[in-house]
Design an enzyme around this catalytic site. Structure first.
Site: not given
Lengths: 257, 214
Positions: B192, B82, B194
């Protein structure tokens, strides 16, 4: 090939248990939030929202603990709302593993709080929750007003103007709930959803009133929402998230399957 | 036991990325660090970030981490995520123009206002939600990730590399933009991993087993 519309199941959490009030009275126990979040993740939820409805301040650590447990095994965006009043409240939820926080009444009593929160933590994690109710009479041009205290207290603030102001102050997303529809299972207030969605540049999540899968699709197609949020239709296993997505796809909506 | 250092420079919450790395590869030691020694000692480095680029670059420059990241970029597997990806470009137009780390030659630009989709609906900024990632080259980090998988995005700016050959993937909003960059031992993603469920964990797992060769 484009951005998928999101389905966001919402868990109303009271003292560490998921509950769902029907028209704010009959509060039914729907189970363990960690277990339910796990199931939603498996079924393909795009995000999960936790709404802390615990009345007493003493039990506020409970929600942080729930988020912490969920965040260690569920890897999709998590939002926590309810009782977020200070920068410290936000920090605590982000540290517990939340990606976004929902700010509701604190924004109404102190709009600058939204600006400070966005500057400190970034707009991407600030969701402003708007509870709106129709105040125009039949035949008049539609007007919606912001209400607080679970829809009981009018503020005199116009909902569309308020949504625009909150975006100017740094809201990264708007969670819009129709207090006329919440808990009724009659579907979203589509004219309200569309009016807000077309007025702001940030994504709008439609909420309040979902009773069947067509309501979800209507929120996207007619309400122009970027995401739809529902609670009870998913908790009691009436529908799975997967069924909801397949239904939306059958109506031509792009979803993550 | 191999190790991965997640750079903590005060920009955002590292809980998610640490948990996701642990989940993706339980055999790898995950440390969250802010000092040069610990970063340089790790086998691999993750450079995350959310927020505004000027704050990010100020934090990196004041702490001396800018030079450390540039050094890592020449020596071991590095994953930018990001804002961490954006900071690896030459500069960003955010905050009135901000010089960045220049690991990847190119610029970071904002999505134009009033973008419309093919039905004439306004496209919202930030670009937020699950969008398809179209792999533009074969790469070890794409292993076991189906073409056009959906990852979770939230951003208003994106990278424009000078050399299109370093674009590892693109996403459409509504036009194609670069959402992943690959150059030698450095990989960077705008989305992202995650927060992108199974495909995101797979990408992290691939990174944690990557030797830095394309």
């Amino acid at each position: 090939m484009s951005l998928a519309k999101r389905i966001i199941p919402c868990l109303d959490v009271d003292n560490g248990r998921v509950v769902k009030g029907v028209k704010f009275v009959d509060i039914r126990d729907a189970g363990d939030p960690v277990e339910i979040a796990r199931r939603y993740d498996r079924e393909g939820a795009d995000e999960i929202t936790f709404l802390d409805i615990t009345a007493t301040h003493d039990n506020r650590d409970t929600i942080a603990h729930v988020v912490e447990q969920v965040a260690s095994e569920v890897f999709i965006p998590l939002t926590v709302g309810g009782g977020i009043r200070t920068l410290e409240d936000i920090r605590r939820m982000l540290n517990a593993g939340a990606d976004k926080v929902g700010i509701n009444s604190a924004a109404v009593s102190n709009p600058e709080f939204v600006r400070e929160a966005a500057q400190r933590f970034g707009s991407q994690c600030i969701v402003v929750a708007i509870d709106a109710k129709k105040t125009s009479l039949p035949g008049e041009t539609s007007r919606w007003e912001i209400f607080t205290h679970g829809g009981r207290k009018p503020t005199g603030i116009d909902a569309i103007a308020w949504a625009k102001k909150m975006v100017d102050y740094g809201a990264g997303e708007i969670l819009l709930t129709s207090m006329d529809r919440d808990g009724t299972r009659e579907g979203f207030d589509l004219p309200l959803t569309r009016a807000i969605s077309e007025a702001v540049s940030v994504p709008v999540i439609a909420s309040g009133g979902v009773g069947n899968l067509d309501h979800l699709a209507d929120g996207i197609i007619e309400g122009k929402a970027d995401a739809v949020l529902a609670a009870s239709i998913f908790h009691f296993a009436e529908y799975t998230i997967e069924q909801a997505k397949q239904h939306m796809a059958s109506r031509g909506i792009e979803v993550r399957l | 036991m191999s190790s991965v250092a997640v750079i903590d420079y005060g920009m955002g919450n590292l809980h998610s990325i640490v948990k996701a790395l642990q989940h993706a590869a339980p055999e790898v030691e995950v440390v969250c660090v802010s000092d040069a020694d610990s970063i340089l000692r790790a086998d691999r480095v993750v450079f995350p970030g959310v927020g505004a680029i000027r704050d990010c670059m100020q934090a990196l420059n004041h702490s001396g981490l800018s030079a450390v990241i540039q050094q890592v970029a020449k020596s071991k597997p590095l994953l930018g995520i990001c804002l961490g990806m954006q900071a690896l470009l030459t500069d960003s137009e955010e905050n009135g123009g901000t010089p960045c780390l220049d690991v990847f030659a190119g610029h970071v630009v904002r999505f134009p206002e009033s973008l419309k989709d093919s039905d004439g609906n306004l496209l919202k900024i930030p670009h937020m939600g699950w969008n398809q990632v179209h792999q533009q080259q074969q790469h070890p980090l794409w292993e076991n990730i189906p073409q056009d998988s959906r990852f979770y995005f939230v951003h208003s700016y994106y990278a424009q590399p000078d050399d299109a050959a370093i674009t590892a993937a693109t996403t459409q909003y509504p036009d194609a933009f670069t959402c992943a960059l690959a150059q030698n031992n450095v990989f960077a993603v705008q989305f992202h991993p995650e927060k992108s469920q199974a495909v995101g964990l797979q990408l992290l797992k691939n990174f944690l087993h990557w030797d830095g060769q394309a």
